[in-house]
Design an enzyme around this catalytic site. Sequence first.
Site, PDB file in Angstrom:
ATOM      1  CB  THR A  86      -0.933   0.015   1.227  1.00 31.20           C
ATOM      2  OG1 THR A  86      -0.137  -0.122   2.431  1.00 31.20           O
ATOM      3  CG2 THR A  86      -1.930  -1.114   1.168  1.00 31.20           C
ATOM      4  CD  GLU A 152      12.598  -3.674   5.292  1.00 32.90           C
ATOM      5  OE1 GLU A 152      13.723  -3.869   4.775  1.00 32.90           O
ATOM      6  OE2 GLU A 152      11.734  -2.939   4.780  1.00 32.90           O
ATOM      7  CG  LEU A 250      14.206   8.011  23.501  1.00 31.40           C
ATOM      8  CD1 LEU A 250      14.223   8.269  25.001  1.00 31.40           C
ATOM      9  CD2 LEU A 250      13.572   9.195  22.775  1.00 31.40           C
ATOM     10  CB  CYS A 260       6.953   0.716   7.287  1.00 25.69           C
ATOM     11  SG  CYS A 260       6.802  -0.955   6.625  1.00 25.69           S
ATOM     12  CE  LYS A 323      15.898  -2.161  10.618  1.00 18.88           C
ATOM     13  NZ  LYS A 323      14.776  -2.717  11.391  1.00 18.88           N
ATOM     14  NE  ARG A 330      10.716  -0.756   0.423  1.00 19.97           N
ATOM     15  CZ  ARG A 330       9.740  -1.469   0.992  1.00 19.97           C
ATOM     16  NH1 ARG A 330       8.516  -1.419   0.502  1.00 19.97           N
ATOM     17  NH2 ARG A 330       9.988  -2.207   2.056  1.00 19.97           N
TER      18      ARG A 330
END
Length: 442
Positions: A86, A152, A250, A260, A323, A330
């Site tokens: 989506t 992920e 943090l 996402c 990450k 993306r």
Amino acid sequence: MRMTVIGTGYLGAVHAACMADIGHEVLGVDVDVEKIRALTEGRPPFFEPGLDEVLTRALASKRLRFTTSLEEAARFGEVHFVCVGTPQRADSGAADMRHVDSVVDGLAARLEDSCLIVGKSTVPVGTTARLTARLATARDVELAWNPEFLREGFAVEDTLRPDRIVVGVTSARADRTLREVYAPMLAARIPYLSTDPATAELVKVSANSFLATKISFINAMAEICDAAGADVVTLADALGHDSRIGRRFLRAGLGFGGGCLPKDIRAFAARAEELGVGDALSFLGGVDAVNLRQRRRTVDVARELAGGCLTGRRIAVLGATFKPNSDDVRDSPALAVAAAVHGEGAEVRVHDPEGIHNARLAHPELRYESEPAVACAGADVVLHLTEWDSYRELDPDKMARVVRSPRLLDARNNLDAALWRSAGWTVRALGRSAPALAAAAL
């Protein structure tokens, strides 16, 4: 139980393999012929730790196979999991629901037996109610929502041993079916929350919005720390000791990206506007703005380290994925910074342990190297932009011998600044001014 998993991207491939691994008969479905071929051969179409082993076991057990035929899937499954994407719409922040709608319409036209359709995609609240109307022509078919909470890099673990399972159902039969699907997890006493579909739909976007807010909050504090000469790492440690706040998420730095969080908070805000309560989520605009500003701040600091101008400078970039433990680029903050630095006239050399192929497809104008030392050779500034463990293992003394100038920007606050400084490096980090870094080394 016989189930189909429709959509074999990041979510679907992991879900299909793991469901077969715990004993279900699973048919994975996708329109991408090459992806289906790779999965059938036991080759995950993306990097995810542990997935290749689970996929190999599931295929060997004969409980998992793949197809491009939705017709075959409709005949096979007692439960159909919808795992298609989506993405953000091109014309707004709202979610693009075309793929989900297409799957539901396709199933509705082909289903002949009683079954349960279960959405796992992240969707706007109200989606289950809207799609139920599209299933009116299908006999004895129910729709439920079961949001995913995969990280992920930890997707297999999160599927087999999740923090919680949330299902949105409208009947006891649907609830019983999903309890059977997740029976091994329930036996392991993993929390199972059965609620209405609207609440289930809200759980995922609410969780992502909270995490994004927490990340942007500490990054806003990092900007204050830079202005005041304070240390955001110590500040975060102090905040984290408050049990009401906690230390996780943090870590100040370059900010969040990926497929996402960015699109989910925008879609959530857009849906709130459609519901007439946009003011309730107006703060998410600020969360998004802080996150994007971190990328600009990183480029600004890189420019300062380069002597006030990036034109003609050689810049080494460590990290391309959004990450670590993923090959996903993306909306990668690291690649966004690398591209921006290149846009200011710098020669940019990028290294990443897993993401070079995807990064090259997204930004072919950048130069990519297979080894960190090669990427850093002759560099005027080194930018640490993705916190892979392997970068913490680099030897600052050896790296100092390959660069032109030992200047480092740790945009993830993940390296040992004192160790690098002792090797002669000038070290900058977001939210850690020079006095704060010096004090931290004491």
